[in-house]
Design a protein around this motif. Structure first.
Motif, PDB file in Angstrom:
ATOM      1  N   SER A  90      -6.321  12.977  -7.282  1.00  0.00           N
ATOM      2  CA  SER A  90      -6.280  14.438  -7.063  1.00  0.00           C
ATOM      3  C   SER A  90      -5.476  15.087  -7.963  1.00  0.00           C
ATOM      4  O   SER A  90      -5.710  15.952  -8.705  1.00  0.00           O
ATOM      5  CB  SER A  90      -6.100  15.075  -5.562  1.00  0.00           C
ATOM      6  OG  SER A  90      -7.359  14.334  -4.895  1.00  0.00           O
ATOM      7  N   TYR A 131      -6.267  17.575 -11.343  1.00  0.00           N
ATOM      8  CA  TYR A 131      -5.738  18.668 -11.208  1.00  0.00           C
ATOM      9  C   TYR A 131      -4.846  19.084 -12.493  1.00  0.00           C
ATOM     10  O   TYR A 131      -5.235  19.883 -13.306  1.00  0.00           O
ATOM     11  CB  TYR A 131      -4.741  18.833 -10.198  1.00  0.00           C
ATOM     12  CG  TYR A 131      -3.982  20.297 -10.184  1.00  0.00           C
ATOM     13  CD1 TYR A 131      -4.390  21.532  -9.550  1.00  0.00           C
ATOM     14  CD2 TYR A 131      -2.629  20.288 -10.724  1.00  0.00           C
ATOM     15  CE1 TYR A 131      -3.453  22.626  -9.893  1.00  0.00           C
ATOM     16  CE2 TYR A 131      -1.864  21.431 -10.759  1.00  0.00           C
ATOM     17  CZ  TYR A 131      -2.305  22.603 -10.450  1.00  0.00           C
ATOM     18  OH  TYR A 131      -1.660  23.699 -10.227  1.00  0.00           O
ATOM     19  N   LEU A 189      -5.208  16.765   1.470  1.00  0.00           N
ATOM     20  CA  LEU A 189      -6.504  16.010   1.231  1.00  0.00           C
ATOM     21  C   LEU A 189      -6.722  15.410   2.685  1.00  0.00           C
ATOM     22  O   LEU A 189      -8.096  15.238   2.889  1.00  0.00           O
ATOM     23  CB  LEU A 189      -6.319  14.808   0.206  1.00  0.00           C
ATOM     24  CG  LEU A 189      -6.071  15.130  -1.093  1.00  0.00           C
ATOM     25  CD1 LEU A 189      -5.486  13.892  -2.114  1.00  0.00           C
ATOM     26  CD2 LEU A 189      -7.044  16.110  -1.852  1.00  0.00           C
ATOM     27  N   GLU A 204     -12.882  18.582   0.398  1.00  0.00           N
ATOM     28  CA  GLU A 204     -13.771  17.479  -0.322  1.00  0.00           C
ATOM     29  C   GLU A 204     -13.552  17.743  -1.710  1.00  0.00           C
ATOM     30  O   GLU A 204     -13.150  18.913  -2.219  1.00  0.00           O
ATOM     31  CB  GLU A 204     -15.230  17.816   0.138  1.00  0.00           C
ATOM     32  CG  GLU A 204     -15.423  17.228   1.332  1.00  0.00           C
ATOM     33  CD  GLU A 204     -16.958  17.523   1.637  1.00  0.00           C
ATOM     34  OE1 GLU A 204     -17.405  17.207   2.593  1.00  0.00           O
ATOM     35  OE2 GLU A 204     -17.803  18.166   0.899  1.00  0.00           O
ATOM     36  N   THR A 205     -13.334  16.685  -2.523  1.00  0.00           N
ATOM     37  CA  THR A 205     -13.298  16.650  -3.930  1.00  0.00           C
ATOM     38  C   THR A 205     -14.508  15.978  -4.443  1.00  0.00           C
ATOM     39  O   THR A 205     -14.729  14.921  -4.103  1.00  0.00           O
ATOM     40  CB  THR A 205     -11.945  15.674  -4.388  1.00  0.00           C
ATOM     41  OG1 THR A 205     -11.118  16.386  -3.936  1.00  0.00           O
ATOM     42  CG2 THR A 205     -11.965  15.998  -5.885  1.00  0.00           C
ATOM     43  N   TYR A 237     -14.068  18.362 -11.700  1.00  0.00           N
ATOM     44  CA  TYR A 237     -14.130  18.315 -10.353  1.00  0.00           C
ATOM     45  C   TYR A 237     -14.202  19.738  -9.915  1.00  0.00           C
ATOM     46  O   TYR A 237     -13.875  20.577 -10.324  1.00  0.00           O
ATOM     47  CB  TYR A 237     -12.983  17.495  -9.784  1.00  0.00           C
ATOM     48  CG  TYR A 237     -11.691  18.405  -9.654  1.00  0.00           C
ATOM     49  CD1 TYR A 237     -11.157  18.592  -8.439  1.00  0.00           C
ATOM     50  CD2 TYR A 237     -10.895  18.730 -10.754  1.00  0.00           C
ATOM     51  CE1 TYR A 237      -9.875  19.247  -8.363  1.00  0.00           C
ATOM     52  CE2 TYR A 237      -9.804  19.593 -10.651  1.00  0.00           C
ATOM     53  CZ  TYR A 237      -9.415  19.588  -9.491  1.00  0.00           C
ATOM     54  OH  TYR A 237      -8.145  20.464  -9.355  1.00  0.00           O
ATOM     55  N   GLU A 262     -13.043  21.295  -5.899  1.00  0.00           N
ATOM     56  CA  GLU A 262     -12.399  21.006  -4.819  1.00  0.00           C
ATOM     57  C   GLU A 262     -12.700  22.224  -3.584  1.00  0.00           C
ATOM     58  O   GLU A 262     -12.905  23.206  -4.097  1.00  0.00           O
ATOM     59  CB  GLU A 262     -10.729  20.969  -4.877  1.00  0.00           C
ATOM     60  CG  GLU A 262     -10.235  20.670  -3.526  1.00  0.00           C
ATOM     61  CD  GLU A 262      -8.553  20.651  -3.550  1.00  0.00           C
ATOM     62  OE1 GLU A 262      -8.092  21.248  -2.892  1.00  0.00           O
ATOM     63  OE2 GLU A 262      -8.038  19.865  -4.511  1.00  0.00           O
ATOM     64  N   ASP A 273     -12.369  23.500  -0.022  1.00  0.00           N
ATOM     65  CA  ASP A 273     -11.451  23.942   1.080  1.00  0.00           C
ATOM     66  C   ASP A 273     -12.085  24.948   2.356  1.00  0.00           C
ATOM     67  O   ASP A 273     -11.914  26.203   2.128  1.00  0.00           O
ATOM     68  CB  ASP A 273     -10.164  24.402   0.477  1.00  0.00           C
ATOM     69  CG  ASP A 273      -8.838  24.504   1.533  1.00  0.00           C
ATOM     70  OD1 ASP A 273      -8.999  24.309   2.637  1.00  0.00           O
ATOM     71  OD2 ASP A 273      -7.912  25.130   1.204  1.00  0.00           O
TER      72      ASP A 273
END
Length: 190
Positions: A42, A46, A70, A76-77, A89, A91, A93
């Motif tokens: 992750s 990022y 996480l 979820e990613t 990606y 992400e 939340d």
């Protein structure tokens, strides 16, 4: 330290029917959920996606802070791969009351301009809408939102609008001017 004005736009979808999917790009582009929470992966995503557009808020996070984030139910990613190489990606939340934020979204610079971004955003938004199907403790999604700012890529806002997101808030704030950190120190010129 000098400061610069940064405009932040908040956009939303309030129904799954708001989503206007982009066509899948040509070639071997796949989007896969990173199901095992991995602070290393992750942080790589990022820093690699946000390094040239001054994403800095998570660079100081410890390994434990990444893991804590996480491990939250529903975070979820979703990773886009171009011929097996991570390209970008999204992400997700989840928040209270059926709200899901696409908290980070973007492509590694080398993969921009290949029509992957619209496809990834479409896929990420669709996964935000069906998130509760994968997480029994989450309530069904009623709203998906995100924000973008004047530091983001030049095509970001257009992509969000073309995917059916609508603007609901605009703010302008002074932020400290920082150099682009890159995925590692000194990767991009100041």
């Amino acid at each position: 330290m000098s400061s610069v004005p940064v405009t932040t736009w908040s956009l939303e979808q309030t129904s799954p029917t708001d989503l206007l999917p982009a066509a899948a790009p040509d070639g071997d582009v796949r989007i896969v959920r990173a199901e095992v929470p991995s602070p290393e992966f992750s942080r790589f995503l990022y820093a690699s996606v946000g390094g040239d557009i001054r994403w800095t808020d998570r660079l100081g996070w410890s390994y434990a802070r990444w893991q804590e984030h996480l491990d939250r139910p529903g975070v979820e990613t979703w990773v886009a791969y171009d011929h097996g190489t991570p390209a970008g990606y999204a992400e997700l939340d989840p928040q209270d009351d059926g709200v899901v934020e696409i908290v980070y979204f973007g492509l590694i610079p080398a993969f921009r301009g290949r029509r992957i971004g619209g496809h990834l955003l479409s896929y990420g938004a669709a996964r935000a809408w069906d998130l509760a199907e994968r997480w029994a403790e989450r309530t069904p999604t009623k709203r998906v939102w995100l924000h973008t700012c004047s530091k983001d890529g030049e095509f970001a806002m257009d992509n969000y609008l073309r995917r059916g997101f609508t603007l609901f808030d605009t703010k302008v704030e002074e932020e400290a001017e920082v150099s682009a950190p890159g995925p590692w120190p000194g990767a991009y010129p100041a």
